[in-house]
Each structure stands twice: as C-alpha cells, then as structure tokens.
Design a protein around this motif. Sequence first.
Motif, mmCIF file in Angstrom:
data_model
loop_
_atom_site.group_PDB
_atom_site.id
_atom_site.type_symbol
_atom_site.label_atom_id
_atom_site.label_comp_id
_atom_site.label_asym_id
_atom_site.label_seq_id
_atom_site.Cartn_x
_atom_site.Cartn_y
_atom_site.Cartn_z
ATOM 1 N N VAL A 98 116.156 6.928 20.980
ATOM 2 C CA VAL A 98 115.669 8.311 20.964
ATOM 3 C C VAL A 98 115.301 8.751 22.381
ATOM 4 O O VAL A 98 114.530 8.087 23.075
ATOM 5 N N GLY A 99 115.878 9.861 22.818
ATOM 6 C CA GLY A 99 115.562 10.440 24.121
ATOM 7 C C GLY A 99 116.362 9.914 25.286
ATOM 8 O O GLY A 99 116.324 10.500 26.373
ATOM 9 N N ASP A 100 117.092 8.810 25.110
ATOM 10 C CA ASP A 100 117.802 8.194 26.237
ATOM 11 C C ASP A 100 118.828 9.127 26.879
ATOM 12 O O ASP A 100 118.915 9.232 28.102
ATOM 13 N N LEU A 101 119.627 9.793 26.069
ATOM 14 C CA LEU A 101 120.715 10.589 26.621
ATOM 15 C C LEU A 101 120.230 11.848 27.324
ATOM 16 O O LEU A 101 120.957 12.420 28.142
ATOM 17 N N ALA A 102 118.995 12.276 27.040
ATOM 18 C CA ALA A 102 118.456 13.446 27.743
ATOM 19 C C ALA A 102 118.333 13.181 29.241
ATOM 20 O O ALA A 102 118.432 14.102 30.057
ATOM 21 N N ARG A 103 118.157 11.913 29.615
ATOM 22 C CA ARG A 103 118.041 11.566 31.037
ATOM 23 C C ARG A 103 119.320 11.866 31.795
ATOM 24 O O ARG A 103 119.299 12.070 33.013
ATOM 25 N N TYR A 104 120.443 11.883 31.085
ATOM 26 C CA TYR A 104 121.735 12.100 31.716
ATOM 27 C C TYR A 104 122.322 13.475 31.408
ATOM 28 O O TYR A 104 123.459 13.768 31.772
ATOM 29 N N GLY A 105 121.542 14.301 30.728
ATOM 30 C CA GLY A 105 122.054 15.605 30.340
ATOM 31 C C GLY A 105 123.133 15.517 29.284
ATOM 32 O O GLY A 105 124.047 16.354 29.240
ATOM 33 N N LEU A 106 123.009 14.519 28.375
ATOM 34 C CA LEU A 106 123.989 14.330 27.309
ATOM 35 C C LEU A 106 123.352 14.434 25.924
ATOM 36 O O LEU A 106 123.950 14.023 24.929
ATOM 37 N N ASP A 107 122.145 14.954 25.857
ATOM 38 C CA ASP A 107 121.472 15.188 24.583
ATOM 39 C C ASP A 107 122.089 16.408 23.892
ATOM 40 O O ASP A 107 122.942 17.099 24.453
ATOM 41 N N TYR A 108 121.643 16.685 22.676
ATOM 42 C CA TYR A 108 122.250 17.768 21.896
ATOM 43 C C TYR A 108 122.143 19.114 22.601
ATOM 44 O O TYR A 108 123.126 19.860 22.692
ATOM 45 N N ASP A 109 120.966 19.446 23.123
ATOM 46 C CA ASP A 109 120.811 20.752 23.766
ATOM 47 C C ASP A 109 121.753 20.896 24.961
ATOM 48 O O ASP A 109 122.323 21.968 25.193
ATOM 49 N N SER A 110 121.909 19.816 25.734
ATOM 50 C CA SER A 110 122.790 19.883 26.901
ATOM 51 C C SER A 110 124.251 20.025 26.495
ATOM 52 O O SER A 110 125.012 20.786 27.119
ATOM 53 N N ILE A 111 124.668 19.299 25.456
ATOM 54 C CA ILE A 111 126.060 19.383 25.006
ATOM 55 C C ILE A 111 126.311 20.723 24.317
ATOM 56 O O ILE A 111 127.369 21.346 24.508
ATOM 57 N N ARG A 112 125.344 21.193 23.560
ATOM 58 C CA ARG A 112 125.506 22.496 22.902
ATOM 59 C C ARG A 112 125.644 23.620 23.928
ATOM 60 O O ARG A 112 126.316 24.625 23.671
ATOM 61 N N ALA A 113 125.034 23.449 25.099
ATOM 62 C CA ALA A 113 125.132 24.469 26.142
ATOM 63 C C ALA A 113 126.568 24.646 26.631
ATOM 64 O O ALA A 113 126.970 25.748 27.028
ATOM 65 N N VAL A 114 127.363 23.561 26.611
ATOM 66 C CA VAL A 114 128.756 23.669 27.052
ATOM 67 C C VAL A 114 129.713 23.830 25.878
ATOM 68 O O VAL A 114 130.883 24.187 26.077
ATOM 69 N N ASN A 115 129.225 23.564 24.643
ATOM 70 C CA ASN A 115 130.067 23.671 23.462
ATOM 71 C C ASN A 115 129.185 24.021 22.262
ATOM 72 O O ASN A 115 128.759 23.140 21.514
ATOM 73 N N PRO A 116 128.906 25.311 22.058
ATOM 74 C CA PRO A 116 127.986 25.714 20.988
ATOM 75 C C PRO A 116 128.443 25.305 19.584
ATOM 76 O O PRO A 116 127.612 25.193 18.679
ATOM 77 N N ALA A 117 129.736 25.070 19.405
ATOM 78 C CA ALA A 117 130.247 24.744 18.072
ATOM 79 C C ALA A 117 130.284 23.241 17.802
ATOM 80 O O ALA A 117 130.777 22.808 16.764
ATOM 81 N N ILE A 118 129.743 22.439 18.709
ATOM 82 C CA ILE A 118 129.825 20.992 18.569
ATOM 83 C C ILE A 118 129.061 20.495 17.340
ATOM 84 O O ILE A 118 127.979 21.022 17.011
ATOM 85 N N VAL A 119 129.606 19.522 16.642
ATOM 86 C CA VAL A 119 128.877 18.765 15.618
ATOM 87 C C VAL A 119 128.404 17.491 16.293
ATOM 88 O O VAL A 119 129.224 16.655 16.689
ATOM 89 N N TYR A 120 127.103 17.360 16.460
ATOM 90 C CA TYR A 120 126.505 16.282 17.251
ATOM 91 C C TYR A 120 125.735 15.367 16.308
ATOM 92 O O TYR A 120 124.782 15.792 15.657
ATOM 93 N N CYS A 121 126.149 14.110 16.228
ATOM 94 C CA CYS A 121 125.534 13.157 15.303
ATOM 95 C C CYS A 121 124.860 12.032 16.073
ATOM 96 O O CYS A 121 125.513 11.320 16.837
#
Length: 421
Positions: free
Chosen positions: A107-130
């Motif tokens: 939990v929270g690890d990918l936010a350090r690299y800008g790969l969390d849901y909010d960061s990915i949704r910013a470049v792809n709003p239609a993403i299904v993120y699991c």
Amino acid sequence: MKPQALGNVRVLDLTRVLAGPWCTQTLADMGADVIKIEHPVRGDDTRHWGPPYFRTTDGRETRDATYFASANRNKRSVGVDIASREGADLVRALAAQCDVFVENFKVGDLARYGLDYDSIRAVNPAIVYCSITGYGQTGPYADRPGYDFVFQAEGGLMSITGERDDLPGGGPQKVGVAIADLTTGLYASIAILAALNHRSVTGEGQYIDMALLDCVTALASNQGAFHLVNGLDPRRWGNAHPSLVPYQVFDTSDGKIVIAVGNDEQWRRFCQALGSKELEEDPAYARMSGRIQNREALLPRVQAIIAKLPCAHWLKEFSVRDVPNGRINGYRETFQHPQVIHRQLAVEVGSDNGEGYVRGIANPIKFSATPVQYTRAPCALGRHTQEVLEQMLGLDAQGIEALQSRGVISAAAQPARQEGA
C-alpha cells in the motif's frame, strides 16, 4: 486464427509472485495483450524460485523456475526500473495506451514513483486500475505484508482443512496449492472484466481494491454461512463431509478410493454395489439424516466390506450403478486420465523466438466462438522490451540503447541454457 474475447484489451501488468500474475495470465489466455513490467535485472521473484526450472520440450532447461512458468504464459516481458525517473516515465507513457493496469505492490509504494491510481488516471482517465494486496488499501492491517499461508490461517480456511483432532494426524492444514493467491487472481480477473463492461457503457474507468484476506474469507461459502447463522465454528472433517454420509476415502484391499454418496437413491445403489441387503434395508440408514446421525456405527461396516476387494472391482461396481467414485491420483495419473486427455488440459505453448515448446496446464474455459489460445510460452526477462518500446512509444534503436546503458531498461534477453550448462 479465430478472434479472442479480449483481443481488443491491453493490460499493463506490474504484478509478481502468484495472485496478480494468475489474474493477468487469465486475461492473456482470453486474448488480452498483457505487457509484464519487471525489474530489469531481477524480474519477477518467482523466476528464481527454483529448482525445478522449466524445460522446453526438446530438453533445454531455462533460467526460470517452474513456479514462474505456471502463471506467466501469453505475456510480453518488458524490463524497466520503475524506481528511476526515466523508468517511471516509460511506464506512465505505456499506461496511457492501456485499458487495464494491475499491480500488487505494498500500500502506497507506487505513489513514490508516480504510478498510483491518481497519477495513472491523470494520463488515462478511462483506465481500469486494479490493486492486489494482502489486507486491502484500508484498515488496521493494511500496511502488513503477507503470503498465502498467512491468509489461509487468518481467513479460517485452515481451521476446516485437515483431519479431526481426535484422529491420527489431526490438526489444521493448509491447502496443497496457494489457494488464497489463486482465488484472489480469479476474483480480480472477474472484477476487471466487470469494470471493462461498465466502461463500455459509461466511458468511465475505476479503481479496484482486491485483498487476499477478503477473498479467502469469501471462499468460506457454506462453512462461513454456518458460523454467521448459528454463531458456531465449523469443525474439521478431514476427508469426510459434515452433511453427507458416506462421503470420504475408503481402503480397499490394494489401495484407496473416494466414494461420494449425495442422496438417498445413490445410497440404495451404493448398497447394491456392496452386495449388502442388510445395509440397504436398514431403516436407520435409509435417509441421509439417519446416516449422518449414525455415521459412527455405519462407516466401520462399510469399510469392512470395501476392504475385502481391490480398487478395480469397486470402481467398476460403483461406476455401473452411477455412484460417484474415483481413484486418488498423483498428477502423473491425473494427466494420463482419459477425460483429462480428452479435455486437452495439458498444452504445449511455443515461444515466439523459436526456442522450443513448453508444456503447461490449459486454461479450463471453453468458448465456442472465441477460444483460448496459447501464443507465447513464459518468456525470458525483458524479451519484449525493445519490441514494446518501439511499437507503443516510437523509440528508436539509439534511444533504446541509451536507456539500456543507463540501466533503465533490460538488455537483450538471455537464451535458454543447454542441457548440462
């Protein structure tokens, strides 16, 4: 080749070990283009969980463990160091062109690299993120690590698995496969498919929070419901059944067989196979409720009859009377079983670089119009790095070589090693 059910879906896979890879392999088997992002040097943890290492059908031993091979066919491997700024940028750029993003970091690890849901949704709003974790994204245990064994224990499954305490070998047991991982992988694939359907209707992506503890707890089914309804803990029955008798393993004169009598008509036919008019006509055993209440008296009588003759005799007698029965097979016998052979549950998957075929277990889903296909054997680490970066991001050979020289992406994949190497 026939079209596949998920042939229009692209998945970015940042998962390791089993739950996540099992999910993404399921999607890949149905045609999704799964791009597996791995550390450029180490790769997926399970690549190193050997021996045994998997072999191609012509005898070459690969550098990767059989465990890895079990959950990573039909994928493209891209080696990227996501801890580097350039590596994280590459993953975000790939995610912008994907339908699904699957990860199983803490939990929270990918936010350090800008790969969390909010960061990915910013470049792809239609993403299904699991996201797949041990305990989920919220709650008092959310930050804890864990493996399948822990969740089988905490989720109650071990409490109902194993022999009764009053019998030899009694006590809690784990299931022989990583059932919490596998169940979570299947639930995650179901959730992703549902989210993709929702997106096809609304255009909206969404976030999916999957937890191993949640999934193994949900797997309790009737046993968990028994507790919730009655406030009691289900007990362990070993190879017996709490609500069906006889339904267990019996010793014949030369081995062990399984008998599963599920109703009163099957009981009558079971008694005929035993050649026991006495049991068939005894009113104490005529109904399932009586057999449950009198199991301690009944089962030794059944066992005494079955012990007199060999497995082959009983399997034939029960089969001709439609009484469910079977041998206890090792996997050698299982994959030689006529029905397993007919259903083609062992497959050979060819590598996409001509390095031979790898045997594996087939996906059990049988489609009439969009059959499961096996297009890629489990591949070497970074096998498709250059291919994916060229095709999806338009990088040229010079740019790829520069990224390799800085350790951002993996170098060329290593071939399988020859026998004795």
